[in-house]
Design a protein around this motif. Structure first.
Motif, PDB file in Angstrom:
ATOM      1  N   ALA A  70       0.855  -1.032  -0.057  1.00 23.63           N
ATOM      2  CA  ALA A  70      -0.001   0.067  -0.013  1.00 23.63           C
ATOM      3  C   ALA A  70       0.880   1.284   0.082  1.00 23.63           C
ATOM      4  O   ALA A  70       2.095   1.098   0.020  1.00 23.63           O
ATOM      5  N   GLY A  71       0.311   2.483  -0.253  1.00 24.67           N
ATOM      6  CA  GLY A  71       1.040   3.490  -0.074  1.00 24.67           C
ATOM      7  C   GLY A  71       0.935   4.341  -1.511  1.00 24.67           C
ATOM      8  O   GLY A  71       1.132   3.742  -2.491  1.00 24.67           O
ATOM      9  N   LEU A  73       2.670   6.021  -3.384  1.00 25.27           N
ATOM     10  CA  LEU A  73       4.107   6.195  -4.275  1.00 25.27           C
ATOM     11  C   LEU A  73       4.011   5.056  -5.127  1.00 25.27           C
ATOM     12  O   LEU A  73       3.992   4.735  -6.266  1.00 25.27           O
ATOM     13  N   ILE A 356     -10.167   4.037   9.207  1.00 25.60           N
ATOM     14  CA  ILE A 356      -9.287   2.906   8.665  1.00 25.60           C
ATOM     15  C   ILE A 356      -7.803   3.585   9.049  1.00 25.60           C
ATOM     16  O   ILE A 356      -7.338   4.767   8.400  1.00 25.60           O
ATOM     17  N   ASN A 399      -4.186  -3.284   7.673  1.00 31.92           N
ATOM     18  CA  ASN A 399      -3.797  -2.995   6.160  1.00 31.92           C
ATOM     19  C   ASN A 399      -4.831  -3.574   5.463  1.00 31.92           C
ATOM     20  O   ASN A 399      -4.653  -4.641   5.173  1.00 31.92           O
ATOM     21  N   PHE A 402      -6.761  -3.091  -1.377  1.00 30.37           N
ATOM     22  CA  PHE A 402      -7.322  -2.100  -1.978  1.00 30.37           C
ATOM     23  C   PHE A 402      -8.792  -2.179  -2.299  1.00 30.37           C
ATOM     24  O   PHE A 402      -9.575  -1.391  -2.183  1.00 30.37           O
ATOM     25  N   GLY A 423       1.883  16.412   0.930  1.00 30.91           N
ATOM     26  CA  GLY A 423       2.409  16.675  -0.326  1.00 30.91           C
ATOM     27  C   GLY A 423       1.254  16.806  -1.281  1.00 30.91           C
ATOM     28  O   GLY A 423       0.766  17.758  -1.836  1.00 30.91           O
ATOM     29  N   MET A 424       0.412  15.566  -1.721  1.00 29.14           N
ATOM     30  CA  MET A 424      -0.628  15.588  -2.377  1.00 29.14           C
ATOM     31  C   MET A 424      -2.190  15.357  -1.574  1.00 29.14           C
ATOM     32  O   MET A 424      -2.931  16.139  -1.108  1.00 29.14           O
ATOM     33  N   ASN A 425      -2.100  13.750  -1.179  1.00 23.56           N
ATOM     34  CA  ASN A 425      -2.854  13.157  -0.320  1.00 23.56           C
ATOM     35  C   ASN A 425      -3.759  12.519  -1.535  1.00 23.56           C
ATOM     36  O   ASN A 425      -4.826  13.326  -1.916  1.00 23.56           O
ATOM     37  N   VAL A 427      -5.856   9.761  -0.930  1.00 14.72           N
ATOM     38  CA  VAL A 427      -6.979   9.379  -0.523  1.00 14.72           C
ATOM     39  C   VAL A 427      -8.331  10.257  -0.949  1.00 14.72           C
ATOM     40  O   VAL A 427      -9.318   9.679  -1.413  1.00 14.72           O
TER      41      VAL A 427
HETATM   42  C1  GDG Z   1       3.161  10.065   0.197  1.00 14.75           C
HETATM   43  C2  GDG Z   1       3.012  11.583   0.607  1.00 14.75           C
HETATM   44  C3  GDG Z   1       1.355  11.958  -1.541  1.00 14.75           C
HETATM   45  C4  GDG Z   1      -4.342   3.707   3.069  1.00 14.75           C
HETATM   46  N1  GDG Z   1      -4.832   2.726   3.798  1.00 14.75           N
HETATM   47  C5  GDG Z   1      -4.913   1.679   3.010  1.00 14.75           C
HETATM   48  C6  GDG Z   1      -4.406   1.935   1.922  1.00 14.75           C
HETATM   49  N2  GDG Z   1      -4.097   3.023   1.723  1.00 14.75           N
HETATM   50  C7  GDG Z   1      -3.556   3.863   0.627  1.00 14.75           C
HETATM   51  C8  GDG Z   1      -4.585   4.725   0.120  1.00 14.75           C
HETATM   52  C9  GDG Z   1      -3.670   5.801  -0.706  1.00 14.75           C
HETATM   53  C10 GDG Z   1      -2.178   5.517   0.023  1.00 14.75           C
HETATM   54  O1  GDG Z   1      -2.404   4.635   0.981  1.00 14.75           O
HETATM   55  C11 GDG Z   1      -2.390   6.987   0.910  1.00 14.75           C
HETATM   56  O2  GDG Z   1      -1.851   7.960   0.075  1.00 14.75           O
HETATM   57  P1  GDG Z   1      -1.483   9.283   0.530  1.00 14.75           P
HETATM   58  O3  GDG Z   1      -1.285  10.177  -0.653  1.00 14.75           O
HETATM   59  O4  GDG Z   1      -2.734   9.817   1.546  1.00 14.75           O
HETATM   60  O5  GDG Z   1      -0.297   9.402   1.602  1.00 14.75           O
HETATM   61  P2  GDG Z   1       1.178   8.855   2.012  1.00 14.75           P
HETATM   62  O6  GDG Z   1       1.206   7.455   1.876  1.00 14.75           O
HETATM   63  O7  GDG Z   1       1.639   9.378   3.149  1.00 14.75           O
HETATM   64  O8  GDG Z   1       2.097   9.079   0.546  1.00 14.75           O
HETATM   65  C12 GDG Z   1       1.508  12.250   0.116  1.00 14.75           C
HETATM   66  C13 GDG Z   1       1.848  10.465  -1.852  1.00 14.75           C
HETATM   67  O9  GDG Z   1       3.186  10.202  -1.273  1.00 14.75           O
HETATM   68  C14 GDG Z   1       2.030  10.340  -3.443  1.00 14.75           C
HETATM   69  O10 GDG Z   1       2.964  11.251  -3.878  1.00 14.75           O
HETATM   70  O11 GDG Z   1       0.329  12.281  -1.963  1.00 14.75           O
HETATM   71  O12 GDG Z   1       1.358  13.430   0.347  1.00 14.75           O
HETATM   72  O13 GDG Z   1       2.920  11.893   2.108  1.00 14.75           O
HETATM   73  O14 GDG Z   1      -3.296   5.163  -2.206  1.00 14.75           O
HETATM   74  O15 GDG Z   1      -5.376   4.144  -0.694  1.00 14.75           O
HETATM   75  N3  GDG Z   1      -4.286   0.895   0.784  1.00 14.75           N
HETATM   76  C15 GDG Z   1      -4.358  -0.214   1.073  1.00 14.75           C
HETATM   77  N4  GDG Z   1      -5.024  -0.601   2.180  1.00 14.75           N
HETATM   78  C16 GDG Z   1      -5.036   0.304   3.324  1.00 14.75           C
HETATM   79  O16 GDG Z   1      -5.604  -0.133   4.230  1.00 14.75           O
HETATM   80  N5  GDG Z   1      -4.132  -1.183  -0.012  1.00 14.75           N
END
Ligand code: GDG
Length: 544
Positions: A70-71, A73, A356, A399, A402, A423-425, A427
């Motif tokens: 997950a994450g 990036l 979550i 976790n 998706f 950065g973006m977010n 979610v």
């Molecule tokens: C960094 C920057 C920037 C969450 N819970 C689960 C899960 N997620 C996924 C979401 C989303 C991702 O994690 C979170 O993305 P974010 O953008 O909110 O945040 P960071 O992980 O901190 O990412 C951020 C990003 O890089 C991209 O450039 O936007 O600002 O901090 O995709 O769906 N995914 C799964 N299970 C979960 O329980 N599979």
């Protein structure tokens, strides 16, 4: 209604119609990206480098299974790499990763239908503690997110960070052999890698995307190794950020710290005979895929099952989805929800919130402490505002896959994205993409990159409990037609620019700006807005 509001409302109605007909501007696809690569990178390898690997292999009793990590990036770039092929260099963190690679530490990915190669880099526990938990996540992460968690600077962490960056660069050099290549580095774990690459192969095209905010110079200048970090980043041909403010913060930091020509008009830095272009590229999600997933019968079934299981019949539902990180403003969100229930008692017993919270970086004290704060805040609400069907706040510390996440997005009457700085977010964008029936609302912090694009969200600061509680109330009580208008406008924005547009913009900019980069130090006069060489502060300078 004034003219502006009327025009906006008419546009929104048009957006609803176009959403209902599933129309919209032409969308970039994985196919477009692959065609672009065939035309523009015919003889060059593409190498993506990140700390986190897109897929890990794990022991499962006697068997080995794989998971997609997950994450933001990794999810975004996996879609890009599946379209383009090439090599992805990343830390092999799974406990069965070593058992699944070939003699050169490579494995095909996705593991069930290989489209590209993953080259794994091995880190010891000590590396992990110092390079990853230490310098990357205890120094750079809090430094870049201005959220009042004090960064910790340890010489041993810094040494390890340099050494690990060197190791990543060595793996890239092995992969490219003596061929031309475009190397695309990801994020704050790898600020020095470009320098090590260019020392050995000045002809490589190297670019970096910084996924988190870049702080203003006042904050940045406390970093003891700021010159080295900037020197490493300026070895890239292109450095990308999500939004222009992070790009200009970076340029201001360079101007304050190094002897360099910073061109604020062209967004470029000239230093030691070479140029680095600095650009903003707002990242997005694979919106069409998420939208299609949200329409499946499986997701509808899962939604009904969740409602039943959590006793949500007759209840409005709010949602938060985050890694359990102090930057995401989760305790602040829960405090605002408690205020919502106090100030607008009509929601007591008629409103539930699902949070979550994916456990993250749990070896660090600040992360354990945010977990404790979140649990306490949820328990306090549940004690004070019990609900007949089940708890008012459901905390899911897991976790999820998706596909399991999408029904939560789909069912939520609003999603709260309340990062203190981000950065973006992604979610925020995923929630919108997963709301095809337009029945939803986004409550969004102004301190996310997403707030620049998603203007029709309910924008509210996580530092303003009262304002955030009011925004949640407004999101819940908005008239159905107005809700649909807002959501339609938001969806149009998200569907207009998806993850493939982002990748195409970044890669095309790298290729085309590189053609414009002067081989020698540019002698041409700098346009207005240019800053000449900035003297490096002397040791002991009071500005340090
Ligand atoms: C960094 C920057 C920037 C969450 N819970 C689960 C899960 N997620 C996924 C979401 C989303 C991702 O994690 C979170 O993305 P974010 O953008 O909110 O945040 P960071 O992980 O901190 O990412 C951020 C990003 O890089 C991209 O450039 O936007 O600002 O901090 O995709 O769906 N995914 C799964 N299970 C979960 O329980 N599979």
């Amino acid at each position: 209604m004034n003219l502006g509001a009327r025009a906006r409302s008419a546009l929104s109605r048009a957006a609803i119609r176009s959403q209902q007909r599933n129309e919209g501007p032409p969308r970039r696809t994985a196919q477009d990206l692959a065609e672009w690569a065939r035309a523009h990178l015919p003889d060059r390898r593409l190498v993506v480098v990140s700390n986190r690997e897109p897929y890990s292999h794990l022991r499962d009793g006697d068997r080995i299974r794989w998971v997609r990590n997950a994450g933001g990036l990794t999810v975004a770039l996996d879609a890009v790499m599946q379209a383009l092929g090439g090599v992805w260099v990343a830390h092999g963190g799974g406990d069965a990763d070593r058992l699944t690679v070939d003699a050169r530490d490579r494995v095909g990915c996705p593991p069930d239908r290989a489209r590209y190669l993953l080259r794994r880099v091995w880190l010891t526990q000590e590396d992990h503690a110092r390079y990853y938990s230490g310098f990357a996540n205890s120094a750079l992460w809090p430094l870049c997110h201005v959220v009042y968690v004090r960064p910790r600077f340890e010489l041993a962490d810094w040494d390890s960070y340099r050494e690990v960056n060197q190791r990543f660069a060595a793996a890239v050099l092995e992969e490219v052999e003596d061929q031309p290549a475009l190397v695309f580095l990801q994020d704050y774990h790898l600020a020095l890698a470009a320098r090590f690459l260019k020392e050995r192969r000045p002809d490589l095209q190297v670019a970096m995307f910084w996924h988190i905010p870049w702080p203003n110079p006042e904050v940045f200048r406390v970093l003891p190794w700021k010159e080295e970090i900037l020197d490493g980043m300026l070895a890239n041909d292109v450095v990308g950020f999500h939004i222009r403010r992070h790009a200009t913060n970076f340029l201001d930091g360079v101007a304050e710290t190094l002897e360099a020509r910073v061109d604020l008009e062209r967004l470029a830095v000239d230093r030691a005979g070479r140029r680095t272009w600095v650009r903003s590229f707002p990242i997005s999600v694979d919106a069409e895929e998420i939208a299609a997933l949200a329409e499946t019968a499986e997701v509808r079934r899962a939604e009904a099952e969740i409602r039943e299981r959590l006793g949500l019949a007759g209840c409005k539902v709010g949602l938060g989805v985050d890694r359990l990180d102090y930057t995401k403003g989760i305790p602040e969100r829960l405090e605002a929800l408690e205020r919502l229930l106090e100030k607008y008692p009509e929601w007591q017993g008629r409103f539930a919130f699902i949070q979550i919270g994916v456990p993250s970086r749990i070896q660090l004290r600040e992360y354990r402490s945010v977990q404790v704060r979140v649990r306490r805040a949820a328990a306090a609400i549940n004690r004070r505002y019990p609900r007949a069907g089940g708890p008012t706040v459901h905390l899911i510390e897991d976790n999820l896959d998706f596909r399991e996440l999408v029904p939560y997005y789909r069912m939520a009457d609003f999603c709260a994205v309340t990062a203190l700085h981000d950065g973006m977010n992604l979610v925020a964008k995923e929630y919108i993409a997963a709301s095809p029936d337009l029945d939803g609302a986004l409550v969004l912090s102004p301190f996310t990159g997403a707030a620049r694009e998603l203007e029709r969200a309910w924008i509210a600061s996580p530092y303003d409990r009262e304002g955030l509680a009011d925004a949640c109330h407004a999101a819940l009580s908005d008239a159905p037609e107005a809700r649909r208008e807002r959501m339609a406008a938001l969806r149009e924005t998200v569907l207009r620019r998806n993850i493939f547009d982002w990748a195409l913009d970044v890669l095309d900019t790298i290729v085309s700006l590189n053609l414009q980069t002067p081989a020698q130090e540019p002698a041409a006069a700098m346009p207005s807005g240019e800053r000449g060489p900035t003297p490096r502060p002397a040791p002991g300078d009071s500005r340090r």
